[in-house]
Design a protein around this motif. Structure first.
Motif, PDB file in Angstrom:
ATOM      1  N   ALA A  91      12.926  -8.496   7.224  1.00  0.00           N
ATOM      2  CA  ALA A  91      11.457  -8.954   7.358  1.00  0.00           C
ATOM      3  C   ALA A  91      10.850  -9.686   6.962  1.00  0.00           C
ATOM      4  O   ALA A  91       9.966 -10.476   8.305  1.00  0.00           O
ATOM      5  CB  ALA A  91      10.634  -7.517   6.193  1.00  0.00           C
ATOM      6  N   ALA A  95       8.337 -11.580  10.258  1.00  0.00           N
ATOM      7  CA  ALA A  95       7.109 -11.677   9.998  1.00  0.00           C
ATOM      8  C   ALA A  95       6.345 -13.291   9.646  1.00  0.00           C
ATOM      9  O   ALA A  95       5.366 -13.778  10.797  1.00  0.00           O
ATOM     10  CB  ALA A  95       6.499 -11.631   8.039  1.00  0.00           C
ATOM     11  N   GLN A 123      11.501  -1.560  11.660  1.00  0.00           N
ATOM     12  CA  GLN A 123      10.409  -1.768  12.017  1.00  0.00           C
ATOM     13  C   GLN A 123       9.616  -2.963  10.802  1.00  0.00           C
ATOM     14  O   GLN A 123      10.230  -2.302   9.491  1.00  0.00           O
ATOM     15  CB  GLN A 123       9.494  -0.636  12.095  1.00  0.00           C
ATOM     16  CG  GLN A 123      10.432  -0.117  13.771  1.00  0.00           C
ATOM     17  CD  GLN A 123       9.018   1.055  14.094  1.00  0.00           C
ATOM     18  OE1 GLN A 123       8.411   1.644  13.635  1.00  0.00           O
ATOM     19  NE2 GLN A 123       9.872   2.332  15.022  1.00  0.00           N
ATOM     20  N   TRP A 124       9.189  -3.453  12.136  1.00  0.00           N
ATOM     21  CA  TRP A 124       7.692  -4.551  10.778  1.00  0.00           C
ATOM     22  C   TRP A 124       6.459  -4.339  11.386  1.00  0.00           C
ATOM     23  O   TRP A 124       6.387  -4.666  12.757  1.00  0.00           O
ATOM     24  CB  TRP A 124       8.222  -6.397  10.533  1.00  0.00           C
ATOM     25  CG  TRP A 124       7.540  -6.602   9.856  1.00  0.00           C
ATOM     26  CD1 TRP A 124       7.084  -6.965   8.639  1.00  0.00           C
ATOM     27  CD2 TRP A 124       6.426  -7.633  10.350  1.00  0.00           C
ATOM     28  NE1 TRP A 124       6.005  -7.718   8.086  1.00  0.00           N
ATOM     29  CE2 TRP A 124       5.402  -7.576   9.169  1.00  0.00           C
ATOM     30  CE3 TRP A 124       6.288  -8.314  11.663  1.00  0.00           C
ATOM     31  CZ2 TRP A 124       4.327  -9.269   9.963  1.00  0.00           C
ATOM     32  CZ3 TRP A 124       5.123  -9.153  11.670  1.00  0.00           C
ATOM     33  CH2 TRP A 124       4.580  -8.988  10.633  1.00  0.00           C
ATOM     34  N   LYS A 125       5.809  -2.863  10.789  1.00  0.00           N
ATOM     35  CA  LYS A 125       3.883  -3.735  11.691  1.00  0.00           C
ATOM     36  C   LYS A 125       4.709  -2.784  13.351  1.00  0.00           C
ATOM     37  O   LYS A 125       3.906  -3.079  14.404  1.00  0.00           O
ATOM     38  CB  LYS A 125       3.781  -4.808  12.021  1.00  0.00           C
ATOM     39  CG  LYS A 125       3.366  -5.200  10.764  1.00  0.00           C
ATOM     40  CD  LYS A 125       1.905  -6.288  10.954  1.00  0.00           C
ATOM     41  CE  LYS A 125       1.148  -7.387   9.716  1.00  0.00           C
ATOM     42  NZ  LYS A 125       0.532  -7.900   9.994  1.00  0.00           N
ATOM     43  N   HIS A 126       5.670  -1.791  12.999  1.00  0.00           N
ATOM     44  CA  HIS A 126       5.176  -0.537  13.938  1.00  0.00           C
ATOM     45  C   HIS A 126       6.084  -1.320  15.034  1.00  0.00           C
ATOM     46  O   HIS A 126       6.327  -0.660  16.807  1.00  0.00           O
ATOM     47  CB  HIS A 126       4.594  -0.567  14.535  1.00  0.00           C
ATOM     48  CG  HIS A 126       3.420  -0.170  13.506  1.00  0.00           C
ATOM     49  ND1 HIS A 126       4.293   1.541  12.969  1.00  0.00           N
ATOM     50  CD2 HIS A 126       2.481  -0.437  13.014  1.00  0.00           C
ATOM     51  CE1 HIS A 126       2.935   1.539  11.457  1.00  0.00           C
ATOM     52  NE2 HIS A 126       1.866   0.706  12.297  1.00  0.00           N
ATOM     53  N   THR A 127       7.071  -2.266  15.257  1.00  0.00           N
ATOM     54  CA  THR A 127       8.150  -2.836  16.238  1.00  0.00           C
ATOM     55  C   THR A 127       9.670  -3.308  15.789  1.00  0.00           C
ATOM     56  O   THR A 127       9.381  -3.888  14.140  1.00  0.00           O
ATOM     57  CB  THR A 127       7.686  -4.490  16.307  1.00  0.00           C
ATOM     58  OG1 THR A 127       5.839  -3.978  16.897  1.00  0.00           O
ATOM     59  CG2 THR A 127       8.230  -4.985  17.567  1.00  0.00           C
ATOM     60  N   LYS A 372       9.188  -3.667   4.406  1.00  0.00           N
ATOM     61  CA  LYS A 372       7.790  -4.116   3.404  1.00  0.00           C
ATOM     62  C   LYS A 372       8.650  -5.921   3.186  1.00  0.00           C
ATOM     63  O   LYS A 372       9.670  -5.975   2.458  1.00  0.00           O
ATOM     64  CB  LYS A 372       7.859  -3.568   2.348  1.00  0.00           C
ATOM     65  CG  LYS A 372       7.369  -2.360   2.940  1.00  0.00           C
ATOM     66  CD  LYS A 372       6.831  -1.335   1.737  1.00  0.00           C
ATOM     67  CE  LYS A 372       6.065  -1.785   0.561  1.00  0.00           C
ATOM     68  NZ  LYS A 372       4.263  -1.561   0.812  1.00  0.00           N
ATOM     69  N   THR A 373       7.770  -6.943   3.082  1.00  0.00           N
ATOM     70  CA  THR A 373       8.245  -8.547   3.253  1.00  0.00           C
ATOM     71  C   THR A 373       8.350  -8.425   1.559  1.00  0.00           C
ATOM     72  O   THR A 373       8.908  -9.861   1.373  1.00  0.00           O
ATOM     73  CB  THR A 373       7.257  -9.197   3.851  1.00  0.00           C
ATOM     74  OG1 THR A 373       6.317  -8.833   3.411  1.00  0.00           O
ATOM     75  CG2 THR A 373       7.999  -9.351   5.019  1.00  0.00           C
ATOM     76  N   ASP A 411       3.119  -6.780  -2.809  1.00  0.00           N
ATOM     77  CA  ASP A 411       2.409  -6.015  -1.159  1.00  0.00           C
ATOM     78  C   ASP A 411       0.949  -7.201  -1.116  1.00  0.00           C
ATOM     79  O   ASP A 411       0.832  -7.234  -0.126  1.00  0.00           O
ATOM     80  CB  ASP A 411       2.263  -4.482  -1.606  1.00  0.00           C
ATOM     81  CG  ASP A 411       2.858  -4.279   0.307  1.00  0.00           C
ATOM     82  OD1 ASP A 411       3.579  -4.393   0.314  1.00  0.00           O
ATOM     83  OD2 ASP A 411       2.491  -2.695  -0.175  1.00  0.00           O
ATOM     84  N   ALA A 415       0.332  -9.365   2.464  1.00  0.00           N
ATOM     85  CA  ALA A 415      -0.237  -9.377   3.443  1.00  0.00           C
ATOM     86  C   ALA A 415      -1.590  -9.800   3.765  1.00  0.00           C
ATOM     87  O   ALA A 415      -2.127 -10.703   4.719  1.00  0.00           O
ATOM     88  CB  ALA A 415      -1.412  -7.487   3.430  1.00  0.00           C
TER      89      ALA A 415
END
Length: 416
Positions: A91, A95, A123-127, A372-373, A411, A415
């Motif tokens: 991740a 990112a 997946q990261w951000k739906h990819t 999640k990073t 988190d 972000a």
């Protein structure tokens, strides 16, 4: 091993699009000796691939799990990213924009063959950036000899597990239920218990990925562990917060443990010592746990060298059914593709049959929130602190609330 993959059908673009390209792969070592080092597997695979692709050379570096993630980070930080890395997490690199999406590497056929719940976890951000490479789940191992002496049967509920542990304790068993919440892999034992906490139990996060570590259900779960297992002396002489997984597995193989959560490598470890054991799904509060914890390791392709076509073509070869099966069988792990999983589940080979209880759990397993990073830092805090939740004088609510605060902050930082 020498002929590994020679008959595989490549699902990629067929041509590598260039000549005289060197692909550099860094991989983790799943072996426990020089005789079964993963370097032998990868070298044989690279040789087989190169024999049909004279314009491509595959250079493989294999490091222990203690070192491999750090080695890759050092390479990336120094501006010398490998083309491919097979490591524990993806991740952070996704990112940072350093990875190819899986769709730019793999053929449609290979993508479709990957087990969907594992691909989704990549997946990261739906990819999808993380390509699952090897998987395992957890089941409850129990010592058949000790169970027979105590006149008990494998548990299906928490109450039955506690009752079995009481019976084992009365027969002098050192660890009626081994609860490894020590720093080595406490996040795994924790997640398995969180998933078994009743209807709606969700592990570390809810369905939309928000951390829910201090949910009422999770606090209740650790309250039960503290009062009904640890507090009654049913987890052995070593405090759970100081008991590591490797030590718990070794004690099981020595015949000192009645029950514990285990993954496939414990099969060989216990069998070598002559322990007669059985395996059943993890008990839940009122019945079999809703889901088992699943774990997968990751393959990823770095953008830096621009070798998407060559790396993708090699990965289509790596993920052929034969090669996935060869790796899974060599190291006692679960295949990450549907074709190899189906073959293993229908196989009459003894080693494949031994893995079936784990394979049966895989479709409904739940993985760590690896997309999640923030997960790496949250996992580290769980390893460090969760044992306090079941310690004498400890407060499950206070410990889980602190972990939730840490997770929420991590988190938020990720972000920003």
């Amino acid at each position: 091993m020498s002929a590994m993959g020679m008959t595989a059908v490549l699902g990629g673009c067929g041509s590598t699009g260039s000549s005289d390209v060197t692909l550099r792969l860094v991989a983790a070592d799943y072996g426990d000796s020089a005789a079964n080092s993963s370097k032998k597997y990868w070298n044989a695979l690279a040789d087989a691939y190169q024999s049909g692709h004279p314009g491509v050379k595959v250079e493989v570096s294999v490091y222990s799990w203690n070192d491999v993630d750090r080695k890759v980070k050092e390479m990336v930080d120094a501006g010398h990213a490998p083309d491919l890395a097979q490591i524990g997490a993806y991740a952070d690199y996704a990112a940072a924009g350093k990875l190819y999406p899986a769709s730019e590497l793999l053929s449609i056929r290979t993508q479709a063959d990957l087990l969907s719940q594992l691909s989704d976890a990549g997946q990261w951000k739906h990819t999808q950036y993380g390509i699952p490479f090897a998987a395992s789940t957890r089941v409850l191992f129990y010592n058949k000899t000790l169970f027979a002496k105590a006149g008990i049967t494998p548990p299906t509920t928490w109450d039955e597990l506690a009752g079995d542990a009481e019976a084992l304790k009365s027969k002098g068993v050192k660890y009626p239920y081994a609860l490894p919440l020590g720093p080595e892999e406490a996040q795994a034992e924790t997640m398995q218990w969180l998933l078994s906490g009743g209807n709606g139990s969700s592990g570390y996060t809810d369905d939309i990925g928000t951390y829910t570590i201090d949910s009422a259900q999770n606090v209740d779960t650790f309250g039960w562990l503290k009062e009904d297992l640890v507090g009654k002396g049913l987890t052995g002489p070593v405090a759970p917060g100081k008991l590591n997984r490797a030590d718990a597995f070794a004690a099981f193989a020595d015949g000192q443990v009645g029950m514990l959560n285990g993954h496939p490598t414990l099969i060989q470890q216990a069998a070598k010592k002559g322990v007669k054991f059985g395996m059943v799904p993890m008990p839940g509060r009122t019945g079999t746990a809703r889901a088992s914890m699943g774990v997968t390791d990751w393959m990823m392709g770095f953008r830096q060298n621009g070798h998407a076509d060559q790396a993708g073509d090699f990965l289509d070869f790596v993920y052929s059914e034969k090669n996935v099966l060869d790796f899974s069988r060599e190291y006692g792990l679960l295949p990450v593709t549907g074709s190899a999983s189906n073959t293993m589940s229908e196989s009459d080979k003894a080693a494949d049959k031994a893995l079936r209880p784990f394979l049966d759990q895989l479709p409904t397993s739940e993985l760590y929130p690896v997309g999640k990073t923030s997960w790496a830092s949250v996992s580290a805090e769980v390893k460090k602190n969760i044992g306090q939740a079941v310690a004498p004088g400890g407060s499950p609510s206070a410990v889980l609330t602190r972990l939730q605060a840490t997770a929420t902050a991590a988190d938020s930082d990720a972000a920003n």
